[in-house]
Scaffold this motif. Structure first.
Motif, PDB file in Angstrom:
ATOM      1  N   UNK A 171      -7.943   4.269   9.983  1.00 41.53           N
ATOM      2  CA  UNK A 171      -8.685   4.548   8.805  1.00 41.53           C
ATOM      3  C   UNK A 171      -7.835   5.838   8.793  1.00 41.53           C
ATOM      4  N   UNK A 172      -8.289   6.843   7.930  1.00 45.09           N
ATOM      5  CA  UNK A 172      -7.227   8.314   7.608  1.00 45.09           C
ATOM      6  C   UNK A 172      -7.873   9.565   7.730  1.00 45.09           C
ATOM      7  N   UNK A 173      -7.189  10.465   8.285  1.00 44.87           N
ATOM      8  CA  UNK A 173      -7.562  11.898   9.175  1.00 44.87           C
ATOM      9  C   UNK A 173      -7.882  12.406   7.591  1.00 44.87           C
ATOM     10  N   UNK A 174      -8.091  14.045   7.786  1.00 44.48           N
ATOM     11  CA  UNK A 174      -8.368  14.986   6.853  1.00 44.48           C
ATOM     12  C   UNK A 174      -7.602  14.874   5.496  1.00 44.48           C
ATOM     13  N   UNK A 175      -6.689  14.900   6.735  1.00 43.34           N
ATOM     14  CA  UNK A 175      -5.494  15.354   5.280  1.00 43.34           C
ATOM     15  C   UNK A 175      -4.636  13.824   4.703  1.00 43.34           C
ATOM     16  N   UNK A 176      -5.632  12.339   5.298  1.00 40.50           N
ATOM     17  CA  UNK A 176      -5.436  11.615   4.582  1.00 40.50           C
ATOM     18  C   UNK A 176      -4.243  10.846   4.564  1.00 40.50           C
ATOM     19  N   UNK A 177      -3.883  11.247   6.254  1.00 40.63           N
ATOM     20  CA  UNK A 177      -3.032  10.305   6.819  1.00 40.63           C
ATOM     21  C   UNK A 177      -3.313   8.950   7.694  1.00 40.63           C
TER      22      UNK A 177
ATOM     23  N   UNK B  24       1.121  -1.387   0.105  1.00 38.92           N
ATOM     24  CA  UNK B  24      -0.328  -0.055  -0.376  1.00 38.92           C
ATOM     25  C   UNK B  24       0.523   1.337  -0.133  1.00 38.92           C
ATOM     26  N   UNK B  25       0.729   2.282  -1.126  1.00 40.52           N
ATOM     27  CA  UNK B  25       1.310   3.453  -0.862  1.00 40.52           C
ATOM     28  C   UNK B  25       0.426   4.431  -1.419  1.00 40.52           C
ATOM     29  N   UNK B  26       0.999   5.721  -1.424  1.00 37.88           N
ATOM     30  CA  UNK B  26       0.009   6.892  -1.768  1.00 37.88           C
ATOM     31  C   UNK B  26       0.414   7.285  -3.051  1.00 37.88           C
TER      32      UNK B  26
ATOM     33  N   UNK C 275       0.052  13.089  -4.211  1.00 35.33           N
ATOM     34  CA  UNK C 275       0.521  13.774  -3.232  1.00 35.33           C
ATOM     35  C   UNK C 275       1.332  14.610  -2.165  1.00 35.33           C
ATOM     36  N   UNK C 276       2.491  13.585  -2.773  1.00 36.16           N
ATOM     37  CA  UNK C 276       3.697  14.275  -2.130  1.00 36.16           C
ATOM     38  C   UNK C 276       4.012  13.933  -1.246  1.00 36.16           C
ATOM     39  N   UNK C 277       5.307  15.005  -0.528  1.00 36.31           N
ATOM     40  CA  UNK C 277       5.655  14.380   0.617  1.00 36.31           C
ATOM     41  C   UNK C 277       4.533  14.289   2.042  1.00 36.31           C
ATOM     42  N   UNK C 278       4.504  12.291   2.401  1.00 33.79           N
ATOM     43  CA  UNK C 278       3.522  12.282   3.297  1.00 33.79           C
ATOM     44  C   UNK C 278       4.611  11.712   4.678  1.00 33.79           C
ATOM     45  N   UNK C 279       3.373  11.444   5.701  1.00 32.93           N
ATOM     46  CA  UNK C 279       4.439  10.432   6.389  1.00 32.93           C
ATOM     47  C   UNK C 279       3.268   9.359   6.579  1.00 32.93           C
ATOM     48  N   UNK C 280       3.132   8.647   6.231  1.00 32.34           N
ATOM     49  CA  UNK C 280       2.395   7.261   6.208  1.00 32.34           C
ATOM     50  C   UNK C 280       3.050   6.952   6.776  1.00 32.34           C
ATOM     51  N   UNK C 281       3.233   6.493   7.982  1.00 33.73           N
ATOM     52  CA  UNK C 281       3.690   5.838   9.263  1.00 33.73           C
ATOM     53  C   UNK C 281       2.475   5.590  10.125  1.00 33.73           C
ATOM     54  N   UNK C 282       2.507   3.873  11.046  1.00 40.19           N
ATOM     55  CA  UNK C 282       1.281   4.122  10.956  1.00 40.19           C
ATOM     56  C   UNK C 282       1.525   4.142  12.563  1.00 40.19           C
ATOM     57  N   UNK C 283       0.710   4.762  13.661  1.00 45.36           N
ATOM     58  CA  UNK C 283       0.524   4.723  15.287  1.00 45.36           C
ATOM     59  C   UNK C 283       0.954   3.454  15.216  1.00 45.36           C
TER      60      UNK C 283
END
Length: 542
Positions: free
Chosen positions: A156-162, A131-133, A137-145
């Protein structure tokens, strides 16, 4: 030789119970470089196969000019219900050591570079399946909690797509451009698990894993759909294609049809279609009163399934007044529940009266009496007091008298001003056709006709006919003019021929042949017009 293909996967191969050897076309260095997986189609179970134990490898002699080879399953053919996939798993190591002042061997360097390329391809294949953005989308911090934060939570994903996690206290959205699958078991021993929908601590809906039944308001549905409480459908309702159909737009119900013509329609694709009303739960009226409404071929019927009366009345269904009674014996009663004859009307003292007078006793002029008592025993009579008239048109001043029978037996066809018992033209004749009347006429209105088509016959058929004069065999003294029915039949003009019981031509409908003459005249007229047009053209050219 360079590596010119990015393909590093062979398969998936689908098991057919026959093939046990499977080929691949990408470069490897040893048999141990291969990675083979088998998938069970029904459950999705993935099994990694082991070299020598599960399969053997045959590599092509020169992996530079002819990369690849094949594997052969030790257990034999790959059975149906399984798939097999082959790729490489070359370790992320660099075993080549180039020493100072050592020999320069291009093949060693090429293999070292090929190994690096293969490693890059393996990493790329893994990244492609992850799974990858998208890069847009540019530079996103897709690190899981962290693990402790996401344990037992929804991803799930926040309004910022994170990526974030939720414990269900907020409304999670599930959306998809395709199918969404909810799985309550993972095969194996974990079977027959239910899918349960709960609001806080209250169960609202349950899908039974063992039976596939859906319960709304109940945790133990007994049918495919079991609803406890009121239900509402906004739109059409269809049960089993056309077993039951409710048209929400027209408020129409159809049983056996999806196109009900009326508010309630029953259709059956056989010669018999019935509806029954009974007072027994089985719907079988054999042991209790039952009413059947049905059709058989082109016959419609109403039947009391018991050997008892069929009544139409007022003041309620039970204990009311029977206005119309049908007896099991076939007798028919108007105003009588015990008809003495096949037709019994109890509106008069000595017979069946059709009356407009207040007393309903047949004493007024505006009355018709049907009787078997007056005029002698066993004699059926129709009486019209002060004469018997037959009218057409609406009741009242717009009606027109067509036939009159006077008290003295005179018969007249005509209008109300010239009746046989008050006439100036007929002078009391026993049979009189009034002024302007016709004894015979041929109805020709379109309302009496169907399948109207232009006549195909015309001048050509008319010219084949032979007008003759003849004398009748019964009266040789008289000479008549006409046609021969057999010759009209032979000309193909069968619609103008009347046939005897044995099918032979017998008579002609001379009146109908006027249409044939008109058609012939029209064709002649068209020919004349065409000739006139040609003459005019020739004269204009001169």
């Amino acid at each position: 030789m360079t590596i010119s293909s990015t393909t590093r996967v062979a398969g998936p191969f689908i098991g057919n119970g026959t093939a046990s050897t499977f080929s691949f076309t990408f470069k490897v260095f040893t048999a141990a470089d291969l990675f083979v997986q088998r998938v069970t189609t029904a459950t999705g179970t993935i099994t990694t196969l082991a070299l020598t134990t599960d399969y053997t490898v045959s590599l092509n002699g020169n992996q530079n000019t002819n990369p690849g080879g094949s594997i052969t399953l030790v257990a034999g053919a790959l059975a149906s219900g399984y798939t097999l996939t082959i790729t490489s798993d070359i370790g992320n190591l660099q075993p080549t050591d180039l020493t100072n002042q050592g020999g320069f061997y291009p093949e060693v360097i090429t293999d070292s570079l090929d190994r690096a390329t293969i490693q890059i391809q393996q990493v790329a294949a893994t990244a492609d399946n992850a799974i990858h953005a998208p890069i847009s989308d540019g530079a996103l911090d897709m690190t899981l909690p962290a693990k402790d934060l996401r344990t037992g939570k929804f991803l799930t994903f926040s309004a910022a797509g994170l990526p974030i996690v939720s414990d269900g206290t907020v409304t999670p959205d599930i959306s998809s451009g395709g199918n969404v699958t909810i799985t309550a078991n993972d095969a194996g021993a974990n079977m027959d698990r239910d899918v349960i929908f709960v609001d806080n601590t209250t169960e609202r809906m349950r899908l039974k894993g063992a039976t596939g039944r859906l319960g709304i308001g109940t945790a133990t549905p007994t049918e495919a759909l079991d609803v406890v409480g009121a239900g509402k459908i906004s739109g059409n309702l269809t049960v089993n294609t056309d077993t039951l159909f409710v048209n929400s737009a027209g408020n129409q119900v159809g049983i056996g049809t999806t196109s009900p013509f009326t508010q309630f329609a029953i259709h059956r694709g056989t010669s018999t279609s019935e509806m029954r009303l009974t007072n027994v739960t089985t719907g079988n009226p054999a042991s209790a009163a039952g009413l059947t409404l049905g059709t058989f071929n082109n016959t419609a019927y109403i039947v009391n399934q018991q050997n008892d009366d069929l009544s139409i009345g007022t003041n309620g269904a039970v204990g009311g007044t029977a206005a119309l009674t049908f007896k099991p014996s076939g007798r028919f009663g108007f105003g009588s529940t015990a008809p003495a004859g096949t037709l019994h009307v109890t509106t008069g003292s000595s017979g069946a009266y059709f009356s407009r007078n207040a007393n309903d006793d047949g004493t007024a002029a505006a009355c018709i009496l049907l009787s078997t008592t007056a005029g002698g025993s066993g004699t059926g009579r129709i009486y019209g007091y002060s004469g018997l008239d037959f009218w057409t048109g609406a009741i009242g001043s717009t009606a027109t008298l067509k036939v009159s029978i006077s008290p003295t037996g005179q018969f007249n066809t005509g209008d109300a001003t010239d009746s046989p018992y008050n006439n100036t033209t007929g002078s009391g004749a026993n049979l009189h056709v009034a002024n302007g009347g016709t004894l015979l006429r041929s109805t020709s209105s379109l309302k009496y006709k169907t399948n109207v088509q232009n006549m195909s016959h015309g001048l050509a058929e008319l010219l084949t006919l032979r007008p003759v004069t003849y004398q009748g065999k019964r009266d040789g003294a008289s000479v008549f003019g006409g046609l021969i029915a057999e010759e009209v039949h032979a000309a193909g003009l069968t619609e103008f021929v009347q046939y005897a019981g044995d099918g032979s031509p017998d008579a002609l409908s001379y009146g109908n042949m006027v249409a044939l003459a008109i058609k012939a005249i029209q064709q002649m007229h068209a020919t004349i017009e065409s000739l006139e047009a040609r003459v005019a053209a020739l004269e204009a050219g001169a």
